[in-house]
Design a protein around this motif. Structure first.
Motif, PDB file in Angstrom:
ATOM      1  N   GLY A  16      -6.272  -3.075   5.881  1.00 16.03           N
ATOM      2  CA  GLY A  16      -4.885  -2.836   6.700  1.00 16.03           C
ATOM      3  C   GLY A  16      -3.821  -3.636   5.854  1.00 16.03           C
ATOM      4  N   VAL A  17      -3.514  -3.439   4.672  1.00 14.87           N
ATOM      5  CA  VAL A  17      -2.427  -4.170   4.213  1.00 14.87           C
ATOM      6  C   VAL A  17      -1.314  -3.114   3.784  1.00 14.87           C
ATOM      7  CG1 VAL A  17      -1.612  -5.525   2.012  1.00 14.87           C
ATOM      8  CG2 VAL A  17      -4.089  -5.794   2.892  1.00 14.87           C
ATOM      9  N   LEU A  18      -1.432  -2.329   3.266  1.00 14.33           N
ATOM     10  CA  LEU A  18      -0.392  -1.194   2.818  1.00 14.33           C
ATOM     11  C   LEU A  18       0.052  -0.498   3.954  1.00 14.33           C
ATOM     12  CD1 LEU A  18      -1.863   0.339  -0.613  1.00 14.33           C
ATOM     13  CD2 LEU A  18      -0.251  -1.835  -0.102  1.00 14.33           C
ATOM     14  N   THR A  19       1.219  -0.202   4.177  1.00 12.22           N
ATOM     15  CA  THR A  19       1.851   0.584   5.282  1.00 12.22           C
ATOM     16  C   THR A  19       1.649   2.264   5.045  1.00 12.22           C
ATOM     17  OG1 THR A  19       4.130   0.739   4.169  1.00 12.22           O
ATOM     18  CG2 THR A  19       3.558  -0.948   5.779  1.00 12.22           C
ATOM     19  N   VAL A  20       1.720   3.000   6.087  1.00 11.58           N
ATOM     20  CA  VAL A  20       1.508   4.500   5.644  1.00 11.58           C
ATOM     21  C   VAL A  20       2.421   4.790   4.696  1.00 11.58           C
ATOM     22  CG1 VAL A  20       3.116   5.112   7.582  1.00 11.58           C
ATOM     23  CG2 VAL A  20       1.320   6.789   6.713  1.00 11.58           C
ATOM     24  N   LYS A  21       3.798   4.500   4.524  1.00  5.98           N
ATOM     25  CA  LYS A  21       4.777   4.938   3.702  1.00  5.98           C
ATOM     26  C   LYS A  21       4.394   4.522   2.163  1.00  5.98           C
ATOM     27  CE  LYS A  21       8.570   5.175   6.574  1.00  5.98           C
ATOM     28  NZ  LYS A  21       8.694   6.668   6.825  1.00  5.98           N
ATOM     29  N   GLU A  22       3.634   3.440   2.164  1.00  5.38           N
ATOM     30  CA  GLU A  22       3.158   2.830   0.797  1.00  5.38           C
ATOM     31  C   GLU A  22       2.013   3.752   0.244  1.00  5.38           C
ATOM     32  OE1 GLU A  22       4.252  -1.534   0.518  1.00  5.38           O
ATOM     33  OE2 GLU A  22       2.782  -1.295   1.982  1.00  5.38           O
ATOM     34  N   LEU A  23       1.147   4.086   1.393  1.00  5.50           N
ATOM     35  CA  LEU A  23       0.163   5.068   0.961  1.00  5.50           C
ATOM     36  C   LEU A  23       0.503   6.143   0.291  1.00  5.50           C
ATOM     37  CD1 LEU A  23      -2.462   4.625   3.937  1.00  5.50           C
ATOM     38  CD2 LEU A  23      -2.604   3.924   1.602  1.00  5.50           C
ATOM     39  N   LYS A  81       3.146   7.087  -1.351  1.00  6.61           N
ATOM     40  CA  LYS A  81       3.477   6.977  -2.743  1.00  6.61           C
ATOM     41  C   LYS A  81       2.572   7.495  -3.618  1.00  6.61           C
ATOM     42  CE  LYS A  81       6.972   3.468  -1.938  1.00  6.61           C
ATOM     43  NZ  LYS A  81       7.451   2.024  -2.030  1.00  6.61           N
ATOM     44  N   SER A  82       1.026   7.032  -3.188  1.00  7.88           N
ATOM     45  CA  SER A  82      -0.001   7.619  -4.242  1.00  7.88           C
ATOM     46  C   SER A  82      -0.357   8.970  -4.142  1.00  7.88           C
ATOM     47  CB  SER A  82      -1.158   6.628  -4.091  1.00  7.88           C
ATOM     48  OG  SER A  82      -1.657   6.850  -2.621  1.00  7.88           O
ATOM     49  N   VAL A  83       0.355   9.637  -3.127  1.00  2.00           N
ATOM     50  CA  VAL A  83       0.050  11.133  -3.102  1.00  2.00           C
ATOM     51  C   VAL A  83       1.309  11.899  -3.288  1.00  2.00           C
ATOM     52  CG1 VAL A  83      -1.090  13.001  -1.714  1.00  2.00           C
ATOM     53  CG2 VAL A  83      -1.710  10.486  -1.312  1.00  2.00           C
ATOM     54  N   PRO A  84       1.694  11.899  -4.500  1.00  2.00           N
ATOM     55  CA  PRO A  84       3.028  12.693  -4.787  1.00  2.00           C
ATOM     56  C   PRO A  84       3.283  14.069  -4.186  1.00  2.00           C
ATOM     57  CG  PRO A  84       2.184  12.430  -6.862  1.00  2.00           C
ATOM     58  CD  PRO A  84       1.367  11.740  -5.836  1.00  2.00           C
TER      59      PRO A  84
END
Length: 544
Positions: free
Chosen positions: A344-351, A353-356
């Motif tokens: 639970g560190v990264l936000t959904v918006k940061e997640l 970024k890894s699924v372009p």
């Protein structure tokens, strides 16, 4: 002497035109008085006419005079025609006189005030088999000009398969005068597959054309971009088309009655002059300062690409991702063992970024509900989650939900959601067995596949689903079998519902009948204040 003679002649024409204007103004004042009396006596709609005049002055919306149209419509046609006859018997001589003066002075095409000098702009239609009006073209060719239209001229010089008489004549005229063509990029005629609509100009530099594959006419529309610049002192004619249509609706029955009483040419001339006069009365002239200059071609191309993408996006389903944390949003320390991480560190918006490429599947909306390790999941968070899902699924614009979660309590949360949410729209849970910074993180692909399943029409009515490791499970029978393998989730009794292949959800069994059997056992989250606590005591030897 010749210049002085021409100036005197022009001054005489202007004086004649001024006298014509003065006469028109005087006769128009008389006509206004007659119209007022006529409307009062015969149509009894004076108050409505005043309202229309006020609306024209204030440029109010057409909604305010819809009632006036209805009142006029209630007046018998005979009375309306009698009154309109009286109006046109006064106006027609004035229009004829004014038109003859204008035609006598201006026999060429219109001029647009452009930089560095005015440019003549004209339109032409040349019927098939006819000779183009070269006398008109030649008159324009001594100054900057642009003439556009349907020439019905074919020639191999501009991409046609053959030549016809008009095409040969235009080629000869261009060679003789040194003028140029503004040629579209592809055929403009649906029937002949030829370029028969184009432009003639003194200089084609800077002109760009694009034939648009649209419309129902046998001629395709052409988008033109010109190099002409309009000075800030220029004005544009701005027409209030709502008022134009209002008056046209009022008198159209009169014109219908004239169709059968006059010959075609006379009626066409009279009606054209009427439309031109009405157009002028419903128009104002606005400063060019209110209008932006045309875009350069590269910006137009960029805008078209953006619009194309926007239109394509409107056909995609809308999926909302609700994030709760878990290993999928976790981060590991590269200097420590791979099983050491913070969930639970990264936000959904940061997640995301890894699924372009996820935007090619659906239009994505996101909401961060919480960001915790799933072992810390609580009933209050469950209630918050299902309430958000319930409210989102009620919106017609939302097509499905994806929930990112930790694996420790994923099966409990998904099953609880199944017992609460009552909708055919897909609700899909997904997670990861490896943190986002792992060498081969499984979270990005799991999230992508979850959106694929949520966006699929085949997922409707399947109940709450769990997507892990390329497989689709039902929340009813999914379970976690170990603590480190990426294929830890399975359905021991029945197996997965389906799998994701080539970005598509394929189902091998359905839960639709199963879901209908338990619908009556679903709970209403709005009426649940506290969930009952159930104690579970495993069986063991000698409990006491």
């Amino acid at each position: 002497m010749e210049i002085k003679s021409q100036l005197n002649e022009s001054l005489a024409q202007l004086k004649s035109l001024n006298i014509c204007f003065s006469t028109i103004i005087q006769r128009q004042n008389e006509t206004v008085i007659m119209l007022k009396d006529t409307i009062n006596e015969r149509l009894e709609i004076n108050k409505y006419a005043i309202q229309v005049v006020c609306l024209m002055m204030t440029k109010s919306s057409d909604q305010q005079y819809e009632g006036i149209i209805q009142q006029i419509s209630n007046i018998p046609i005979a009375e309306r025609q009698s009154t309109i006859d009286k109006i046109f018997s006064t106006y027609t001589p004035l229009i004829d006189e004014f038109t003859s003066k204008i035609v006598a002075i201006f026999k060429t095409n219109a001029k647009i005030e452009t930089i560095p000098e005015p440019t003549g702009v004209g339109a032409v239609y040349v019927p098939s088999g006819s000779t183009p009006p070269f006398q008109f073209f030649t008159k324009c060719s001594n100054t900057p000009f642009c003439i556009f239209g349907d020439f019905n001229a074919k020639h191999t010089d501009w991409g046609c398969e053959g030549n016809n008489g008009s095409g040969n004549q235009i080629v000869s005229w261009l060679e003789l005068t040194g003028n140029e063509m503004i040629i579209p990029d592809k055929p403009t005629s649906r029937r002949s597959k030829s370029i028969i609509d184009f432009g003639l100009t003194h200089d084609a530099t800077g002109w760009h054309t694009e034939v648009i594959e649209d419309g129902t006419s046998d001629h395709l529309p052409i988008l033109l971009q010109s190099p002409l610049c309009i000075p800030l002192t220029a004005v544009f004619k701005k027409t209030n088309w709502k008022i134009f249509i209002f008056f046209l609706n009022t008198v159209y029955e009169y014109w219908l009655s004239l169709v059968s009483n006059y010959d075609e040419q006379f009626f066409f001339i009279q009606f054209s002059e009427f439309l031109a006069s009405l157009w002028g009365r419903c128009s104002t002239y606005e400063s060019a300062r209110q209008y932006r200059p045309p875009w350069p071609p590269h910006l137009v191309a960029l805008a078209r690409e953006f619009i194309k993408d926007s239109v394509a996006d409107t056909n995609l389903p809308t999926i909302v991702i609700l994030a709760t944390g878990g290993i999928i949003a976790g981060v590991s320390n590269m200097n420590e063992p791979s099983d050491s991480y913070d969930a639970g560190v990264l936000t959904v918006k940061e997640l995301l970024k890894s699924v372009p490429n996820i935007g090619n599947i659906a239009r994505i909306q996101t909401k961060q509900l919480t960001n915790i390790d799933s072992k810390d999941m609580t009933i209050e968070i469950w209630k918050k989650l299902v309430k958000n899902i319930h409210e989102l699924l009620k919106q017609p614009s939302i097509d499905g939900i994806v929930v990112t979660h930790g694996t420790d309590t994923l099966e409990e949360t998904s099953f609880f959601t199944q017992l609460i949410v009552n909708s055919d729209k897909p609700v899909v849970f997904t997670a990861a067995m490896r943190p986002s910074t792992a060498l081969s993180a499984d979270g990005p692909l799991n999230l992508f596949n979850a959106v694929v399943v949520a966006a699929s029409q085949n997922s409707r009515g399947q109940g709450v689903l769990v997507v892990m490791n390329g497989k689709i499970f039902s929340a009813y029978d999914v379970t976690k079998t170990n603590t480190y393998c990426v294929d830890t989730f399975c359905s021991p009794e029945f197996g997965p519902l389906g799998r994701i292949e080539n970005s598509q959800a394929h189902y091998q069994r359905s839960m639709r009948n199963t879901n209908s059997n338990v619908t009556s056992r679903r709970f209403d989250i709005n009426t649940l204040s506290n969930l009952p606590r159930v104690k579970i005591v495993p069986s063991y030897a000698q409990p006491s």
